[in-house]
Design a protein around this motif. Sequence first.
Motif, mmCIF file in Angstrom:
data_model
loop_
_atom_site.group_PDB
_atom_site.id
_atom_site.type_symbol
_atom_site.label_atom_id
_atom_site.label_comp_id
_atom_site.label_asym_id
_atom_site.label_seq_id
_atom_site.Cartn_x
_atom_site.Cartn_y
_atom_site.Cartn_z
ATOM 1 N N THR A 1 -36.199 -7.130 -62.840
ATOM 2 C CA THR A 1 -37.173 -8.183 -63.136
ATOM 3 C C THR A 1 -36.831 -8.869 -64.457
ATOM 4 O O THR A 1 -36.948 -10.088 -64.595
ATOM 5 N N ARG B 1 -47.322 -10.139 -63.771
ATOM 6 C CA ARG B 1 -47.042 -11.277 -62.903
ATOM 7 C C ARG B 1 -47.202 -12.633 -63.616
ATOM 8 O O ARG B 1 -46.295 -13.449 -63.626
ATOM 9 N N ASP C 1 -40.787 -13.732 -58.900
ATOM 10 C CA ASP C 1 -41.894 -12.959 -58.360
ATOM 11 C C ASP C 1 -41.441 -12.035 -57.225
ATOM 12 O O ASP C 1 -41.911 -10.910 -57.110
ATOM 13 N N GLN C 2 -40.531 -12.529 -56.407
ATOM 14 C CA GLN C 2 -40.010 -11.684 -55.324
ATOM 15 C C GLN C 2 -39.258 -10.481 -55.874
ATOM 16 O O GLN C 2 -39.423 -9.356 -55.403
ATOM 17 N N VAL C 3 -38.448 -10.719 -56.894
ATOM 18 C CA VAL C 3 -37.707 -9.621 -57.520
ATOM 19 C C VAL C 3 -38.686 -8.598 -58.080
ATOM 20 O O VAL C 3 -38.546 -7.393 -57.878
ATOM 21 N N ARG C 4 -39.714 -9.102 -58.777
ATOM 22 C CA ARG C 4 -40.679 -8.197 -59.396
ATOM 23 C C ARG C 4 -41.407 -7.351 -58.355
ATOM 24 O O ARG C 4 -41.552 -6.141 -58.498
ATOM 25 N N ARG C 5 -41.823 -7.992 -57.282
ATOM 26 C CA ARG C 5 -42.587 -7.261 -56.270
ATOM 27 C C ARG C 5 -41.735 -6.177 -55.614
ATOM 28 O O ARG C 5 -42.184 -5.053 -55.426
ATOM 29 N N ALA C 6 -40.498 -6.529 -55.282
ATOM 30 C CA ALA C 6 -39.613 -5.562 -54.627
ATOM 31 C C ALA C 6 -39.354 -4.384 -55.559
ATOM 32 O O ALA C 6 -39.431 -3.220 -55.169
ATOM 33 N N HIS D 1 -39.450 -22.980 -57.257
ATOM 34 C CA HIS D 1 -38.526 -22.095 -56.547
ATOM 35 C C HIS D 1 -38.072 -20.947 -57.444
ATOM 36 O O HIS D 1 -37.977 -19.805 -56.998
ATOM 37 N N GLN E 1 -40.910 -18.444 -57.880
ATOM 38 C CA GLN E 1 -41.086 -17.636 -56.675
ATOM 39 C C GLN E 1 -40.022 -16.559 -56.575
ATOM 40 O O GLN E 1 -40.298 -15.428 -56.179
ATOM 41 N N ALA E 2 -38.791 -16.902 -56.963
ATOM 42 C CA ALA E 2 -37.702 -15.930 -56.902
ATOM 43 C C ALA E 2 -37.961 -14.764 -57.864
ATOM 44 O O ALA E 2 -37.790 -13.599 -57.499
ATOM 45 N N PRO F 1 -32.989 -12.925 -54.370
ATOM 46 C CA PRO F 1 -33.796 -14.156 -54.492
ATOM 47 C C PRO F 1 -33.182 -15.178 -55.459
ATOM 48 O O PRO F 1 -33.266 -16.378 -55.214
#
Length: 400
Positions: free
Chosen positions: A286, A258, A233-238, A227, A230-231, A326
């Motif tokens: 990130t 990544r 990764d979500q921050v990084r992508r956004a 979890h 994943q959080a 996230p």
Amino acid sequence: MQERGQVVEIEITLQPHGGIRGRCSQCRRPAPGYDRRPERRWQFVPLWGIATWFRYAPRRVQCPEHGVVVEYLPWSDGKRPLTGALMGFLARWARRLSWRETAQVFQTSWESVYRSVEWFVEWGLAERQLVGVESLGVDEIHWGHGLRAANFLTVIYQIDGHCRRLLWVGQRRTEATLRRGMKALGPEVVQGLRFVCSDMWKPYLRVLATEAGQALHVLDRFHIALHLNQAVDQVRRAESSRLRAASQAAAQQLKHTRWTLLRRGSRVRGRARQKLQALLASKLQTARAWELKETFAHFWTYRSLTWAGAFLDYWTWRAMRSRLEPMQKVARMLRSHEELILNWFRAKGEISTGAVEGLNNKIRVVTRRSYGFRTYKAMEIALYHTLGRLPEPESAHRFC
Ligand SMILES: [Zn+2]
């Protein structure tokens, strides 16, 4: 040796021993003969690479208890066209090769391999003794394409130090699925449990609380790490897409990070390390998310429940103030399951961390490999076959 068209095969014709009476196939007691059935053929293990068959006309016997029945044939099981020796042979090879390869190498069909493994697994499941099961791991596995309910499996593992194996698998990940699984294990096993380990998936939490309330329920460490990753990764992508919209140069900082970010900080080396350090020195979101994730690893090192609890409070407080949605989401999740997470420390190392993760990885090898399981049922059988540690039927001929 016979030639049928182009195909060479070996045929072994069997005769009953004149002085020995046939046995009843129900009770296996010798009984007086009645008549003979027409000849049948059973496929045997190929000899020198040549397809080999038994040919025999079974007798019928008149059993005082079971009436007129076909005699017991030690190489045969009911109407199956393969001898037990061949089914055991194919099933054992099907653990080393794919089912398709097994069929090709031994000049038989995929269907024959499937039926052989099925026979092997059914025997093993019927003979399996479920004693000494103290720790269960419950998890969901995704398989196939798409995210339909049927694309998820619920798996139940035994994760005791002395025995780790797949106990049960069922389609979907609902409360009903897990209840079905617990029922299949039987009340003796469920009531004897000391530890259960799972993800924060609500349907599982509910079933485990009602069915195995006496067991200490521990949230799996590896799921929490998942979890957190994943959080991040979500921050990084956004952030990455936001920066790209602003300027290419700024976005460069996040490019190809990544996998570095998912790794534990102490395991990042070389150029990736330099890049990570530059990133951490930046004011990027990130970087803050990553730092939070890294800090959480400390949680698992506590020995005292009190201190672990204090750390959890501190960490979730920081995550809530991070203004990273996230990370806040993970923090809320951890807070609402605080007791179950702290059970990790109450279990005092009796639950092995990597057990569920390790078994999951093995399951993925089976569900993902291009073995072309045509049905769910075939895959289920393959899972029990490779991970169930089932007892195996005795065989006079062990070839592998
Ligand atoms: Zn009988």
